[in-house]
Write a protein that holds these residues in place. Structure first.
Motif, short mmCIF file in Angstrom:
data_model
loop_
_atom_site.label_atom_id
_atom_site.label_comp_id
_atom_site.label_asym_id
_atom_site.label_seq_id
_atom_site.Cartn_x
_atom_site.Cartn_y
_atom_site.Cartn_z
N ARG A 105 18.12 3.21 0.60
CA ARG A 105 17.31 2.40 1.51
C ARG A 105 15.83 2.69 1.28
O ARG A 105 15.43 3.84 1.22
CB ARG A 105 17.68 2.76 2.94
N ASN A 106 15.02 1.63 1.12
CA ASN A 106 13.58 1.83 1.00
C ASN A 106 12.87 0.82 1.88
O ASN A 106 13.42 -0.17 2.28
CB ASN A 106 13.11 1.75 -0.46
N GLU B 214 0.81 -1.21 0.00
CA GLU B 214 0.00 0.00 0.00
C GLU B 214 0.85 1.27 0.00
O GLU B 214 0.42 2.30 -0.51
CB GLU B 214 -0.92 0.01 1.22
N GLU B 215 2.02 1.21 0.59
CA GLU B 215 2.90 2.37 0.68
C GLU B 215 4.34 1.95 0.46
O GLU B 215 4.74 0.85 0.81
CB GLU B 215 2.83 3.01 2.07
N ILE B 216 5.10 2.87 -0.10
CA ILE B 216 6.55 2.69 -0.22
C ILE B 216 7.17 3.96 0.33
O ILE B 216 6.90 5.06 -0.16
CB ILE B 216 6.98 2.48 -1.68
N TRP B 217 7.96 3.80 1.35
CA TRP B 217 8.65 4.94 1.96
C TRP B 217 10.09 4.94 1.51
O TRP B 217 10.79 3.93 1.66
CB TRP B 217 8.60 4.85 3.46
N LEU B 218 10.55 6.04 0.99
CA LEU B 218 11.95 6.17 0.62
C LEU B 218 12.67 6.91 1.73
O LEU B 218 12.44 8.08 1.97
CB LEU B 218 12.09 6.92 -0.70
N ASN B 219 13.51 6.19 2.44
CA ASN B 219 14.22 6.74 3.58
C ASN B 219 15.52 7.44 3.18
O ASN B 219 15.96 8.36 3.86
CB ASN B 219 14.53 5.62 4.59
N SER B 220 16.11 6.98 2.12
CA SER B 220 17.33 7.58 1.58
C SER B 220 17.52 7.01 0.18
O SER B 220 16.83 6.07 -0.20
CB SER B 220 18.53 7.24 2.48
#
Length: 92
Positions: free
Chosen positions: A90-91, A81-87
């Motif tokens: 890194r995901n 449902e979501e994809i967070w891009l931390n850097s």
């Protein structure tokens, strides 16, 4: 260099030489063609041996060239449902 990187590079070069669209339906057959040549060279020790799972390699290289790289698998998964891009490296 690992096998996927070599196959990706050679596939991109073949796309350029043939003047193809990287998103066209010709992408996977082209990658398979490159993999066939790569497999012949790996048997003589010129390049690292290709793993057992050709389909995964085709999908990975196709995602690198015509998709969104490592994000493509998550984008194709209906349960994500979501994809967070931390850097950039890194995901999650």
């Amino acid at each position: 260099m690992d096998a996927a990187t070599i196959i990706e590079s050679e596939s991109r070069e073949l796309i350029r030489r043939r003047g193809l669209d990287a998103r066209a339906d010709q992408l996977e057959p082209l990658i398979r063609e490159v993999m066939g040549d790569y497999d012949r060279r790996s048997s003589s020790g010129e390049v690292p041996v290709l793993g057992n799972d050709d389909e995964s390699m085709v999908a990975e290289v196709a995602a690198r060239i015509g998709g969104f790289g490592p994000l493509q698998e998550m984008l194709d998964d209906p349960t994500v449902e979501e994809i967070w891009l931390n850097s950039p490296s890194r995901n999650g």
